[in-house]
Design a protein around this motif. Structure first.
Motif, short mmCIF file in Angstrom:
data_model
loop_
_atom_site.label_atom_id
_atom_site.label_comp_id
_atom_site.label_asym_id
_atom_site.label_seq_id
_atom_site.Cartn_x
_atom_site.Cartn_y
_atom_site.Cartn_z
N ALA A 93 53.87 40.63 37.37
CA ALA A 93 53.38 41.26 38.59
C ALA A 93 52.25 40.46 39.21
CB ALA A 93 52.91 42.68 38.29
N SER A 94 51.55 39.67 38.41
CA SER A 94 50.45 38.87 38.94
C SER A 94 50.94 37.60 39.64
CB SER A 94 49.48 38.48 37.82
OG SER A 94 50.03 37.47 36.99
N MET A 95 52.26 37.36 39.61
CA MET A 95 52.80 36.09 40.09
C MET A 95 53.53 36.18 41.43
SD MET A 95 52.33 33.59 37.78
CE MET A 95 53.71 32.46 37.93
N THR A 96 54.00 37.35 41.84
CA THR A 96 55.01 37.39 42.90
C THR A 96 54.48 36.95 44.26
OG1 THR A 96 54.66 39.75 43.34
CG2 THR A 96 56.30 39.18 41.69
N LEU A 97 53.43 37.59 44.77
CA LEU A 97 52.93 37.23 46.09
C LEU A 97 52.25 35.86 46.08
CD1 LEU A 97 52.59 37.99 49.05
CD2 LEU A 97 50.42 39.07 48.46
N VAL A 98 51.39 35.62 45.11
CA VAL A 98 50.71 34.32 45.07
C VAL A 98 51.70 33.19 44.78
CG1 VAL A 98 48.46 35.25 44.44
CG2 VAL A 98 50.04 34.58 42.64
N HIS A 121 41.24 24.31 47.68
CA HIS A 121 40.00 25.07 47.77
C HIS A 121 40.12 26.34 46.93
CE1 HIS A 121 37.91 22.76 50.85
NE2 HIS A 121 39.04 22.68 51.53
N GLY A 122 39.09 26.65 46.14
CA GLY A 122 39.09 27.89 45.38
C GLY A 122 40.04 27.87 44.20
N GLY A 123 39.91 26.88 43.34
CA GLY A 123 40.87 26.70 42.26
C GLY A 123 40.88 27.78 41.20
N ALA A 124 39.80 28.55 41.08
CA ALA A 124 39.74 29.57 40.04
C ALA A 124 40.25 30.93 40.52
CB ALA A 124 38.31 29.73 39.53
N GLY A 125 40.62 31.02 41.81
CA GLY A 125 41.08 32.29 42.37
C GLY A 125 42.54 32.58 42.09
N GLY A 126 43.01 33.69 42.63
CA GLY A 126 44.38 34.12 42.38
C GLY A 126 45.42 33.12 42.85
N VAL A 127 45.28 32.60 44.07
CA VAL A 127 46.21 31.60 44.60
C VAL A 127 45.92 30.23 43.99
CG1 VAL A 127 46.98 30.39 46.68
CG2 VAL A 127 46.59 32.85 46.75
N GLY A 128 44.64 29.89 43.89
CA GLY A 128 44.26 28.57 43.40
C GLY A 128 44.77 28.26 42.01
N ILE A 258 45.41 36.15 34.45
CA ILE A 258 44.93 37.50 34.71
C ILE A 258 43.48 37.60 34.29
CG2 ILE A 258 45.19 39.95 34.16
CD1 ILE A 258 48.17 39.43 33.74
N GLY A 259 42.62 37.94 35.24
CA GLY A 259 41.20 38.02 34.94
C GLY A 259 40.70 39.43 34.67
N ALA A 260 41.51 40.44 35.02
CA ALA A 260 41.13 41.83 34.79
C ALA A 260 42.38 42.69 34.85
CB ALA A 260 40.12 42.30 35.84
N THR A 261 42.36 43.80 34.13
CA THR A 261 43.48 44.75 34.14
C THR A 261 42.92 46.17 34.17
OG1 THR A 261 44.83 43.22 32.81
CG2 THR A 261 45.59 45.51 32.98
N LEU A 262 43.50 46.99 35.02
CA LEU A 262 43.11 48.40 35.12
C LEU A 262 44.36 49.25 35.31
CD1 LEU A 262 40.04 48.03 37.50
CD2 LEU A 262 39.96 49.06 35.23
N TYR A 280 31.30 38.40 39.34
CA TYR A 280 31.90 38.47 38.02
C TYR A 280 32.48 37.11 37.62
CZ TYR A 280 31.72 43.51 38.78
OH TYR A 280 31.30 44.79 39.03
N ALA A 281 32.69 36.93 36.34
CA ALA A 281 33.40 35.74 35.84
C ALA A 281 34.89 36.06 35.88
CB ALA A 281 32.94 35.42 34.42
N LEU A 282 35.41 36.14 37.10
CA LEU A 282 36.80 36.57 37.30
C LEU A 282 37.67 35.37 37.63
CD1 LEU A 282 38.87 38.86 37.63
CD2 LEU A 282 38.16 39.03 40.03
N HIS A 283 38.67 35.12 36.80
CA HIS A 283 39.64 34.06 37.03
C HIS A 283 40.99 34.67 37.36
CE1 HIS A 283 37.17 31.32 34.12
NE2 HIS A 283 36.68 31.30 35.34
N GLY A 284 41.68 34.11 38.36
CA GLY A 284 43.04 34.56 38.64
C GLY A 284 43.10 35.94 39.25
N LYS A 285 44.12 36.70 38.83
CA LYS A 285 44.46 37.97 39.47
C LYS A 285 43.92 39.20 38.73
CE LYS A 285 46.75 38.59 42.49
NZ LYS A 285 48.21 38.71 42.60
N ILE A 286 43.86 40.30 39.47
CA ILE A 286 43.59 41.61 38.89
C ILE A 286 44.93 42.34 38.78
CG2 ILE A 286 42.41 43.82 39.18
CD1 ILE A 286 40.35 42.31 40.91
N ALA A 287 45.36 42.60 37.56
CA ALA A 287 46.63 43.26 37.33
C ALA A 287 46.42 44.76 37.16
CB ALA A 287 47.32 42.69 36.09
N ILE A 288 47.44 45.53 37.53
CA ILE A 288 47.39 46.99 37.44
C ILE A 288 48.51 47.47 36.52
CG2 ILE A 288 47.50 49.17 38.69
CD1 ILE A 288 45.02 47.49 39.34
N ASP A 289 48.13 48.16 35.45
CA ASP A 289 49.09 48.69 34.49
C ASP A 289 49.56 50.07 34.98
OD1 ASP A 289 50.59 49.43 32.34
OD2 ASP A 289 49.00 49.17 30.83
#
Length: 301
Positions: A93-98, A121-128, A258-262, A280-289
């Protein structure tokens, strides 16, 4: 098909819709969300590619119907791909849109090729995080911007060089790294003045691809001097891009970050986390369970 949603994820587009930026396209209140991984429960009479019980992942039609913040979702079969066998639902689920956005940006628009160089630009983000891996899989030299504390992380994804945007001018840094030649492609994931300044990093006949809204007019005279091409990407959904991404994932060339899950019940907290991600030290995406109650939060920066 009707899909039992196991997981979704949070994107900047979700926040923009929620605050009313696209009220003409998505009247509020609305069910939003743009990532789904789940299991098919029922298919239409003309669907032959899938059957009940298949694991799938996809991005719902953007601005074309209900979104992914739900326990069940109905989708057109043309949007849906088979979930990579080596990923969990949260990872998929963290992969589809990005993933679809990166594929369109680098493969379809930029036509990035083996041996070329790219500034992400922004290599640590969800798209990067996905863009670094896809560009490396395509045989490119990858330069990215990230905070100094994230340099080891982005290098682990495949970045050849990292620039600390908090203490260095990326234009000067790219000139030094490329010995004045510049990069062939720039991927803009952050907006601001990157459209104006990115041409200063380009080689002749370079390409800039942006996935960010233009908040105000910008002077692109430097791009004209480089014979640069600009591409603005608002990704379109289709199974072809997902199947290409799945191929890279199952070959071990691209992995989700995945940098966080809720859980779904804490979606408001997930939005707040994304809006304040620099705290926050947030890398990548926030996934939702959606099917469970997993909680994994990043530490404060």
């Amino acid at each position: 098909m009707r899909v039992r949603v196991h997981a979704t994820a949070v994107n900047p587009l979700d926040i923009q819709i929620r605050r009313g930026d696209y009220a003409d396209h998505v009247p509020l209140p609305a069910i939003i969300g743009h990532d789904i991984s789940g299991v098919i429960e029922e298919v239409g009479s003309h669907v032959t590619e899938f059957r009940a019980g298949d694991e799938v992942y996809y991005t719902p039609q953007i601005f074309g119907g209900t979104g992914s913040y739900a326990e069940q979702h109905v989708a057109n079969v043309d949007l849906v791909g088979r979930k990579p066998a080596n990923l969990s639902h949260l990872e998929a689920a963290s992969m589809t849109l990005v993933g679809g956005t990166v594929w369109e940006a680098l493969v379809t628009r930029a036509l990035l090729t083996v041996g070329e160089s790219i500034l992400i630009h922004g290599g640590a983000g969800g798209v990067g995080t996905i863009a670094i891996q896809v560009a490396k899989a395509m045989g490119a030299r990858v330069i990215t911007t990230a905070k100094a504390g994230d340099h080891e992380f982005v290098r682990s994804l495949g970045a050849d060089e990292a620039i600390d945007f908090t203490s260095a001018d990326y234009v000067d840094a790219v000139a030094e790294m490329t010995r004045g030649k510049g990069v062939d492609v720039v991927l803009d994931t952050i907006g601001g003045d990157t459209l104006t300044r990115s041409p200063l990093t380009l080689a002749d006949f370079g390409r800039v691809v942006s996935i960010v809204d233009i908040a105000q007019p910008q002077n692109l005279i430097e791009a004209w001097g480089k014979n640069a091409a600009y591409h603005f990407v608002f990704t379109r959904q289709n199974r072809g891009k997902l199947d290409a991404l799945t191929n890279l994932v199952e070959r071990g060339l691209v992995k989700p970050v995945i940098g966080a899950t809720l859980p779904l019940a804490r979606m408001g907290e997930a939005h707040e986390l994304l809006e304040n991600r620099r705290s926050y030290a947030l890398h990548g995406k926030i996934a939702i369970d959606v099917a469970g109650d997993t909680v994994a939060l990043p530490t404060r920066a």
